[in-house]
Design an enzyme around this catalytic site. Structure first.
Site, short mmCIF file in Angstrom:
data_model
loop_
_atom_site.label_atom_id
_atom_site.label_comp_id
_atom_site.label_asym_id
_atom_site.label_seq_id
_atom_site.Cartn_x
_atom_site.Cartn_y
_atom_site.Cartn_z
N GLN A 488 0.83 -1.21 0.00
CA GLN A 488 0.00 0.00 0.00
C GLN A 488 0.86 1.26 0.00
O GLN A 488 0.53 2.25 -0.67
CB GLN A 488 -0.92 -0.02 1.22
CG GLN A 488 -1.96 1.08 1.22
CD GLN A 488 -3.05 0.89 0.17
OE1 GLN A 488 -3.27 -0.23 -0.29
NE2 GLN A 488 -3.70 1.96 -0.23
N GLU A 515 2.16 -26.06 6.45
CA GLU A 515 2.61 -26.46 7.79
C GLU A 515 1.47 -26.37 8.81
O GLU A 515 1.69 -26.07 9.98
CB GLU A 515 3.79 -25.58 8.24
CG GLU A 515 5.01 -25.66 7.36
CD GLU A 515 5.79 -26.94 7.51
OE1 GLU A 515 5.38 -27.80 8.29
OE2 GLU A 515 6.82 -27.08 6.82
N ALA A 517 -2.84 -25.47 8.20
CA ALA A 517 -3.70 -24.34 7.86
C ALA A 517 -4.10 -23.60 9.13
O ALA A 517 -4.31 -24.20 10.19
CB ALA A 517 -4.94 -24.82 7.11
#
Length: 538
Positions: A488, A515, A517
């Site tokens: 941004q 690794e 969720a």
């Protein structure tokens, strides 16, 4: 409007600790509610509690760091205030669900107001704080930073834009540095001596390489980790002597084949089968998200050796599956065996980021694996789930280190752009909003980094499984915000591929997925561990 008093030059760490205690009481109440009413019936609460608890734990881990100097103290106070404000946002309007009164955080209000004040945050825009690494670790940092800057950064964008392969000279260069032996014990040809230095060195090296590229750097040296830990957990001495030295030198590169199309984090549902035959096993089924599967010389495959699916994870075993190296954009391999020939086909899965490693759906048909390649031999049959979990605990800490490296690269890119971009006649780095964003990014990064060091020390003592999960959950989600804000700050150019920050943004997105969720990690692992500790303390 109430004026907020200017924060002292040296923050009051006793007040920071007291504010953390206020927040922890809220966490403890919510965990008690989960223990009483059940996690699965309250998954939203469990998820929010896990993330809030992880942030507060990172903050508490910073208190010692904060005592080492003024900058360190300011970073610590800002981090803790931010964590408490985030807890407040989760809590507001849901106090009854969390089991607390509406004023549960009031005693932390003054601390948060002081150290989340806009001017205070803006004053930290260029304050990274020292890492306080010892001389040996500074040497590790310098060596891997130079390699990342000289060898990885110049090719990182090309690999990303063209979905290219990692050049072999990167693999051989890291092998010559001993990077693949960082997690391998000395007696098996690696550099790990069994102390905290092993874990911290891996965290430091992983961060620096990930700063260069997540896919072509930081994730590359994590390849041996899960297999090495599985071998340590259950391999025979002969298996360790056979495979670990080869992993340490990158003579053998491995990939992990655990996930299946219908079973991601729920590995107990694995369908790929291993059926005994003369001299070994025949594997059949489909694995997915097998990262680095084409280049790998062996796959670490979790397969069902007990056809009775009702036994769940107790019917799973772990195999070391040799294969030829395949093409990065897909491969078809065959082998001769007594069943008429085995086949293995890898279909590449195109992804928005994390390129260079390549992930595959791997179809396996009658692929023969020698009996000696069942980890643990007869004693390892049905133990594969536990061997996998032993590897994944360390993998979560490494993933946190990868996230820190990606965030550090994003912060550096954002600062550089802000100092060179003029808007309305002024560098955007001079605007309070930009300064506050840069400061919060720096605070999050240093907090995540320092807590990763603390978790590394715990894991060296055989502890820290929950903390590794928590640091992974916190840092990987934070990386999405940090890279988003860096993008941004670049404005429209942040959306252009010619700027590195766009790659960092899409790379960061994968961190909360692999690794473990994020949702599964929070609800099925962290929340359960928190409840377990709560029940044990009653």
């Amino acid at each position: 409007m109430t004026d907020v008093a200017a924060p002292p030059v040296t923050p009051d760490l006793a007040a920071a600790a007291a504010a953390l205690d206020v927040g922890q009481a809220v966490i403890d109440s919510a965990v008690g509610r989960l223990a009483e009413h059940g996690i699965d019936a309250n998954q939203v609460l469990a998820y929010d509690v896990a993330h809030a608890a992880a942030a507060l734990m990172c903050g508490r881990g910073l208190l010692d760091y904060g005592s080492k100097g003024d900058d360190e103290g300011r970073i610590t106070a800002a981090f803790i205030a931010d964590a408490l404000a985030d807890l407040g946002a989760k809590l507001f309007g849901r106090e009854a669900e969390w089991g607390v009164a509406n004023d549960a955080l009031d005693n932390a209000r003054d601390f948060v107001a002081t150290y989340r004040a806009s001017d205070f945050l803006a004053s930290l825009a260029n304050t990274d704080g020292p890492r306080h690494l010892g001389d040996d670790f500074e040497m590790v940092q310098d060596a891997f930073r130079r390699f990342a800057e000289d060898k990885i950064m110049p090719i990182a964008e090309e690999i990303h834009r063209h979905n290219g392969d990692i050049p072999e000279e990167i693999v051989t260069g890291l092998a010559e540095m001993g990077a693949f032996g960082l997690s391998i014990p000395e007696e098996y040809g690696g550099y790990a001596s069994g102390g905290a230095s092993d874990y911290i060195a891996m965290v430091v090296a992983t961060e620096e390489l990930s700063r260069g590229s997540l896919g072509a750097g930081g994730s590359l040296i994590t390849r041996p980790e899960i297999l090495a830990r599985a071998l340590e957990a259950g391999g025979t001495e002969e298996q360790k002597q056979e495979w670990m030295p080869k992993l340490a030198t990158a003579e053998v590169m491995n990939a992990v084949a655990v996930t299946e199309p219908d079973f991601g984090s729920d590995v107990a549902g694995v369908k790929v089968t291993a059926t005994q035959t003369d001299g070994g096993w025949l594997l059949n089924g489909v694995k997915t998200w097998c990262t680095y599967g084409a280049r790998a010389d062996v796959l670490m495959v979790l397969a069902r050796t007990d056809t009775d699916r009702s036994v769940g994870h107790r019917g799973l075993s772990m195999f070391i599956v040799p294969k030829e190296r395949g093409d990065g954009h897909g491969f078809e391999l065959t082998q001769e065996n007594d069943s008429g020939g085995g086949k293995m086909e890898g279909r590449p899965i195109d992804t928005i980021g994390y390129r260079g490693m390549h992930s595959y759906e791997v179809a396996i048909e009658n692929w023969f694996v020698p009996a000696d390649n069942l980890i643990g031999l007869d004693g390892g049959e049905g133990r594969g789930f536990y061997y996998q979990m032993a590897g994944f605990e360390n993998g979560r800490l490494q993933t946190a280190a990868r996230a820190v490296g990606v965030m550090q690269a994003a912060l550096e890119a954002a600062r550089d752009y802000a100092n060179n971009r003029v808007v309305f006649g002024e560098n955007i780095a001079e605007y309070q909003l930009t300064q506050a964003k840069l400061a919060r990014m720096a605070v999050i990064i240093q907090g995540a980094r320092q807590y990763s060091y603390e978790v590394a020390k715990l894991m060296a003592k055989g502890e820290g499984a929950m903390e590794a999960s928590m640091v992974k959950a916190y840092v990987c989600k934070a990386a999405e915000w940090v890279t988003r804000e860096a993008m941004q700050i670049h404005g429209g150019m942040g959306y252009a591929e010619e700027y590195t920050v766009s790659r960092l943004f899409v790379d960061a997105r994968v961190l909360s997925i692999f690794e473990g969720a994020d949702e599964v990690l929070c609800v099925k692992v962290i929340a359960r561990q928190l409840v377990g500790r709560h029940n044990a303390d009653k």
